[in-house]
Design a protein around this motif. Sequence first.
Motif, short mmCIF file in Angstrom:
data_model
loop_
_atom_site.label_atom_id
_atom_site.label_comp_id
_atom_site.label_asym_id
_atom_site.label_seq_id
_atom_site.Cartn_x
_atom_site.Cartn_y
_atom_site.Cartn_z
N GLU A 185 50.98 30.26 2.42
CA GLU A 185 51.59 29.07 1.79
C GLU A 185 50.73 28.57 0.63
O GLU A 185 51.26 28.13 -0.40
N GLU A 186 49.42 28.66 0.79
CA GLU A 186 48.53 28.22 -0.28
C GLU A 186 48.73 29.06 -1.55
O GLU A 186 48.77 28.53 -2.66
N LEU A 187 48.85 30.38 -1.37
CA LEU A 187 49.05 31.25 -2.53
C LEU A 187 50.39 30.97 -3.19
O LEU A 187 50.51 30.98 -4.41
N ARG A 188 51.39 30.71 -2.35
CA ARG A 188 52.71 30.39 -2.94
C ARG A 188 52.65 29.09 -3.71
O ARG A 188 53.22 28.97 -4.79
N ALA A 189 51.95 28.11 -3.14
CA ALA A 189 51.82 26.83 -3.83
C ALA A 189 51.07 27.01 -5.15
O ALA A 189 51.29 26.27 -6.11
#
Length: 232
Positions: A185-189
């Motif tokens: 999720e962090e990479l997507r954000a």
Amino acid sequence: MQELADRLAEVKERIADAERRFHRPPGSVRLLAVSKTWPVTAVEEALRAGQRCFGESYVQEARDKVLALEGRGVEWHFIGPLQSNKTRVIAEWFDWIHSIDRLKVAERLSRQRPAGAAPLNLCVQVKLSNEAGKSGIAPAELVSLARRVADLPALRLRGLMGIPAPARDFAAQREPFARLRGMFEELRAAGLALDTLSMGMSADLEAAIAEGATLVRIGTAIFGPRRGARPV
Ligand SMILES: *Cc1c(COP(=O)(O)O)cnc(C)c1O
């Protein structure tokens, strides 16, 4: 011995049950059949039962199977550790690789991908436990590796893969999968267009689906126990 087609159907049922139980949309988790150590005849049996995606871990063995089944519509995924001098077979014959943990290997795959071939889909493998010898990049180095891999031509960064240390208790199984989902999720954000969370094997696929797996890698529950298997 139970037929492979029955075991395959059982695994699909486990996936569908977990999707229902953990409020995941039906059909949102793909099944990768891990055929490493099994002969071409076993892959053919699974193909006849409708399975299309197969995972392999050893380059030479993988190459023999890919060549034997050329033209049969198999989608091949490489999931094992990859030395940088063995990348060519994967670049030329595979659709996916799940085990990227070094830029050098990704760069070689990008250079060796044949012109005109679809991009090679890849997942970065993250180290989820501190056991010595476990592959994967350290979480602290993930963002910079993912950004650099995402910029390489001929490759398409799709997501993350992880293999936790075995745990029996369901809550303990979920914990490392939840951590991997957090990194995803962090990479997507941060703007990377990722859609694949490759996590969960025969013993822990329900815990992985509970934490958001979009692809589970299943060997034993489909093909049976691996005899004389080499260490993963
Ligand atoms: C062998 C292997 C699997 C399959 O494990 P099973 O426990 O037999 O389902 C999944 N992922 C990777 C990376 C593997 O090497």
